[in-house]
Design an enzyme around this catalytic site. Structure first.
Site, mmCIF file in Angstrom:
data_model
loop_
_atom_site.group_PDB
_atom_site.id
_atom_site.type_symbol
_atom_site.label_atom_id
_atom_site.label_comp_id
_atom_site.label_asym_id
_atom_site.label_seq_id
_atom_site.Cartn_x
_atom_site.Cartn_y
_atom_site.Cartn_z
ATOM 1 N N HIS A 155 -22.260 6.627 -8.169
ATOM 2 C CA HIS A 155 -22.509 7.907 -8.858
ATOM 3 C C HIS A 155 -23.920 7.987 -9.434
ATOM 4 O O HIS A 155 -24.382 9.062 -9.774
ATOM 5 C CB HIS A 155 -21.466 8.098 -9.966
ATOM 6 C CG HIS A 155 -20.084 8.298 -9.425
ATOM 7 N ND1 HIS A 155 -19.452 9.516 -9.406
ATOM 8 C CD2 HIS A 155 -19.223 7.428 -8.828
ATOM 9 C CE1 HIS A 155 -18.257 9.385 -8.847
ATOM 10 N NE2 HIS A 155 -18.091 8.123 -8.499
ATOM 11 N N ASP A 362 -31.210 11.079 -12.561
ATOM 12 C CA ASP A 362 -29.764 11.287 -12.645
ATOM 13 C C ASP A 362 -29.177 11.201 -11.239
ATOM 14 O O ASP A 362 -29.761 11.767 -10.301
ATOM 15 C CB ASP A 362 -29.491 12.690 -13.233
ATOM 16 C CG ASP A 362 -28.198 12.737 -14.038
ATOM 17 O OD1 ASP A 362 -27.271 11.998 -13.680
ATOM 18 O OD2 ASP A 362 -28.121 13.521 -15.001
HETATM 19 P P1 ADP Z 1 -22.925 11.888 -16.664
HETATM 20 O O1 ADP Z 1 -21.887 11.514 -15.674
HETATM 21 O O2 ADP Z 1 -24.141 10.999 -16.606
HETATM 22 O O3 ADP Z 1 -22.436 11.996 -18.055
HETATM 23 P P2 ADP Z 1 -22.932 14.627 -15.517
HETATM 24 O O4 ADP Z 1 -23.781 15.788 -15.882
HETATM 25 O O5 ADP Z 1 -22.819 14.379 -14.065
HETATM 26 O O6 ADP Z 1 -23.489 13.361 -16.311
HETATM 27 O O7 ADP Z 1 -21.466 14.865 -16.050
HETATM 28 C C1 ADP Z 1 -21.213 15.138 -17.377
HETATM 29 C C2 ADP Z 1 -19.807 15.704 -17.467
HETATM 30 O O8 ADP Z 1 -19.350 15.517 -18.794
HETATM 31 C C3 ADP Z 1 -19.772 17.188 -17.175
HETATM 32 O O9 ADP Z 1 -18.588 17.514 -16.495
HETATM 33 C C4 ADP Z 1 -19.817 17.814 -18.553
HETATM 34 O O10 ADP Z 1 -19.166 19.049 -18.643
HETATM 35 C C5 ADP Z 1 -19.103 16.780 -19.393
HETATM 36 N N1 ADP Z 1 -19.716 16.786 -20.730
HETATM 37 C C6 ADP Z 1 -20.960 16.501 -21.064
HETATM 38 N N2 ADP Z 1 -21.171 16.723 -22.392
HETATM 39 C C7 ADP Z 1 -20.020 17.161 -22.875
HETATM 40 C C8 ADP Z 1 -19.567 17.594 -24.157
HETATM 41 N N3 ADP Z 1 -20.362 17.643 -25.201
HETATM 42 N N4 ADP Z 1 -18.296 17.981 -24.279
HETATM 43 C C9 ADP Z 1 -17.483 17.947 -23.216
HETATM 44 N N5 ADP Z 1 -17.841 17.578 -21.992
HETATM 45 C C10 ADP Z 1 -19.084 17.191 -21.817
HETATM 46 O O1 F6P Z 2 -21.910 7.853 -13.354
HETATM 47 C C1 F6P Z 2 -22.041 8.210 -14.686
HETATM 48 C C2 F6P Z 2 -21.195 7.375 -15.626
HETATM 49 O O2 F6P Z 2 -21.642 6.079 -15.798
HETATM 50 C C3 F6P Z 2 -19.758 7.246 -15.233
HETATM 51 O O3 F6P Z 2 -19.460 6.054 -14.590
HETATM 52 C C4 F6P Z 2 -19.086 7.359 -16.533
HETATM 53 O O4 F6P Z 2 -17.825 7.940 -16.408
HETATM 54 C C5 F6P Z 2 -20.004 8.245 -17.339
HETATM 55 O O5 F6P Z 2 -21.261 8.008 -16.867
HETATM 56 C C6 F6P Z 2 -19.845 8.067 -18.846
HETATM 57 O O6 F6P Z 2 -20.152 6.768 -19.237
HETATM 58 P P1 F6P Z 2 -19.132 5.820 -19.966
HETATM 59 O O7 F6P Z 2 -17.933 5.687 -19.108
HETATM 60 O O8 F6P Z 2 -19.891 4.551 -20.145
HETATM 61 O O9 F6P Z 2 -18.829 6.514 -21.269
#
Ligand code: ADP
Ligand code: F6P
Length: 462
Positions: A155, A362
């Site tokens: 991912h 990212d």
């Molecule tokens: P990462 O996997 O690195 O966190 P992504 O942007 O791919 O980044 O995914 C983030 C996910 O987590 C999204 O589906 C987003 O809606 C959710 N998310 C991020 N911040 C919040 C928040 N403050 N409250 C709820 N969901 C969140």
């Molecule tokens: O790929 C992004 C990621 O590392 C996922 O594996 C994970 O679900 C998300 O970020 C949030 O991180 P964590 O599981 O360490 O809270």
């Protein structure tokens, strides 16, 4: 009947602050549709590891989880996964910590996961491992005699060879990946880096999508993750969404809202984003008392020092910028450290004229896709997106920016806020079509098909 067995470090248990991350959100959606079993860490600690599995049903998805002991969590999750691999895979070798106990804890926990997991796998099951926490688990499963087809999806980004070689025992880690049948990446950039490493460091050969190292061949392919589009549209209509939409409308009055939603992670470029917004305010006095940045950033991985540092830094920056620009009836930045439900997020995205998604690096970034999905097609907001997010490869109609360049981002904010309706609609239409058609189910079906189509592993009869 053959089943889908999905494995990831985090299994989507309800998260106290709502900040689940993209992986959990996407896999939950994929499994709800496909059925099967989701295996991983419970997120809980016990004094002594036992390997006993608890089965739970969460939101219609059957999961099997194990608890870890404190040393495991420290060396595997906080250590090798989040202090070593995460920064390295996001090109931040300046932040990566190389500590032998992290490496051995990582291998130990992968072995510990493989123990109960191999017992659950039946002949014909398709096994799908996710993310950097679990890279060597397939080699452990093979040692237990598992001959099923096994796929791995990363991912995060895959780093350039020159950075990856800074990891002690990098060959050992990458060689272990040849126990998989298929490896999926978010973009061609990460795939090319992987192939480059295999050829240049391991003496491997590449033939189209097939890579061979030490006589073992796997398929390495690009398969970008998407969002649960339909579900997200529905989320925007719930009473919770409507309530927050109304509260936001009242509190905004005539203000134009820019939104950022990210886990508090240095890879998300939040310091650089606040810097860019400050540059924008300095250059555009007409934005004073007219524009507000709502930055939602729930804390993440708080046991790791760099995450605490980024949190402190952002508190300080938001306070300083607000102090410098605020007036009695206007605060330029609303900085919120809590999670929101998906319904609420959908409403917040829709209320914002600009989605500011500017990670320094990212794997994909699902927030960019969610922002597009949530817009009103008749009056859509504009996505300002980092060219260093995996999502940029599919989202060329966004305003693509270099997140390290504050003036460039400030210009893009201005362009977005002043963009004529016809141009906003044109860009949004194209983006929306991509987000709709290449959704999380499209991703899951393509990737699972790739695993199922792999030649049978030695000893496998199916
Ligand atoms: P990462 O996997 O690195 O966190 P992504 O942007 O791919 O980044 O995914 C983030 C996910 O987590 C999204 O589906 C987003 O809606 C959710 N998310 C991020 N911040 C919040 C928040 N403050 N409250 C709820 N969901 C969140
Ligand atoms: O790929 C992004 C990621 O590392 C996922 O594996 C994970 O679900 C998300 O970020 C949030 O991180 P964590 O599981 O360490 O809270």
């Amino acid at each position: 009947m053959s089943r889908l067995i999905v494995v990831s470090n985090r299994v989507s248990l309800p998260h106290p602050d709502g900040a689940q991350g993209g992986l959990a959100v996407a896999l939950q959606a994929a499994l709800r549709e496909a059925g099967g079993l989701w295996f991983g860490w419970s997120g809980r600690e016990v004094e002594k590891f036992t390997g006993s599995v608890s089965f739970e049903e969460i939101d219609g998805v059957r999961s099997a989880v194990v608890d870890l002991e404190p040393q495991d969590v420290e060396e595997y999750y906080n250590g090798f996964a989040n202090r070593t691999l995460w920064p390295l895979f996001h090109y931040r070798i300046d932040l990566a910590k190389y500590n032998r106990s992290f490496g051995s804890g990582y291998e130990r926990v992968n072995k510990r996961f493989a123990e109960p997991l191999h017992v659950m796998i039946e002949p014909g099951d398709t096994v799908w491992i996710n993310d950097y926490h679990l890279i060597p688990i397939a080699s452990q499963l093979r040692e237990h005699g598992v001959n099923n087809r096994i796929g791995f999806f990363l991912h995060t980004p895959w780093p350039p060879t020159r950075l990856l070689v800074s990891l002690p025992y990098h060959e050992r880690l990458v060689r272990s990946m040849f126990a998989y049948d298929v490896i999926g990446f978010q973009t061609s950039e990460w795939l090319e880096s992987f192939l480059h490493y295999c050829q240049n460091e391991l003496g491997g050969t590449v033939d189209g999508e097939y890579v061979t190292v030490d006589g073992k061949t796997l398929r390495a392919a690009v398969c970008p993750i998407g969002i649960d589009f339909k579900n997200f549209l529905e989320a925007a209509k719930t009473p919770a969404a409507q309530e927050i939409a109304e509260r936001t409308r009242i509190s905004l009055r005539q203000l134009s809202m820019i939104v950022g939603v990210d886990r508090l992670d240095y890879s998300k470029g939040l310091e650089e984003r606040l810097n860019s917004f400050e540059t924008y305010l300095n250059r555009h006095t007409e934005a004073h008392r007219a524009v507000v940045l709502v930055q939602i950033a729930p804390p993440s991985r708080g046991e790791v020092e760099q995450y605490r540092n980024v949190r402190e830094k952002l508190n300080e920056m938001a306070g300083r910028i607000n102090g410098a620009f605020a007036e009695v009836d206007w605060t330029p930045i609303r900085y919120v450290n809590r999670g929101y439900s998906r319904d609420e997020l959908a409403a917040l995205y829709r209320a914002a004229k600009v989605g500011l998604v500017t990670p320094l690096r990212d794997g994909m970034n699902l927030v960019a896709k969610e922002y597009v999905a949530a817009q009103d097609p008749e009056d859509p907001g504009v996505l300002v997106l980092s060219r260093f997010a995996g999502a940029a490869a599919q989202m060329q109609e966004a305003l693509l920016v270099n997140p390290y360049a504050p003036e460039e981002v400030a210009d893009a904010i201005h362009t977005a806020l002043t963009m004529p309706l016809a141009e906003r609609k044109r860009r949004h239409n194209i983006l929306l079509e991509g987000v709709r058609s290449e959704d999380v189910h499209w991703w899951r079906e393509r990737f699972v098909r790739m695993i199922e189509e792999a030649p049978a592993h030695i000893g496998q009869d199916g």
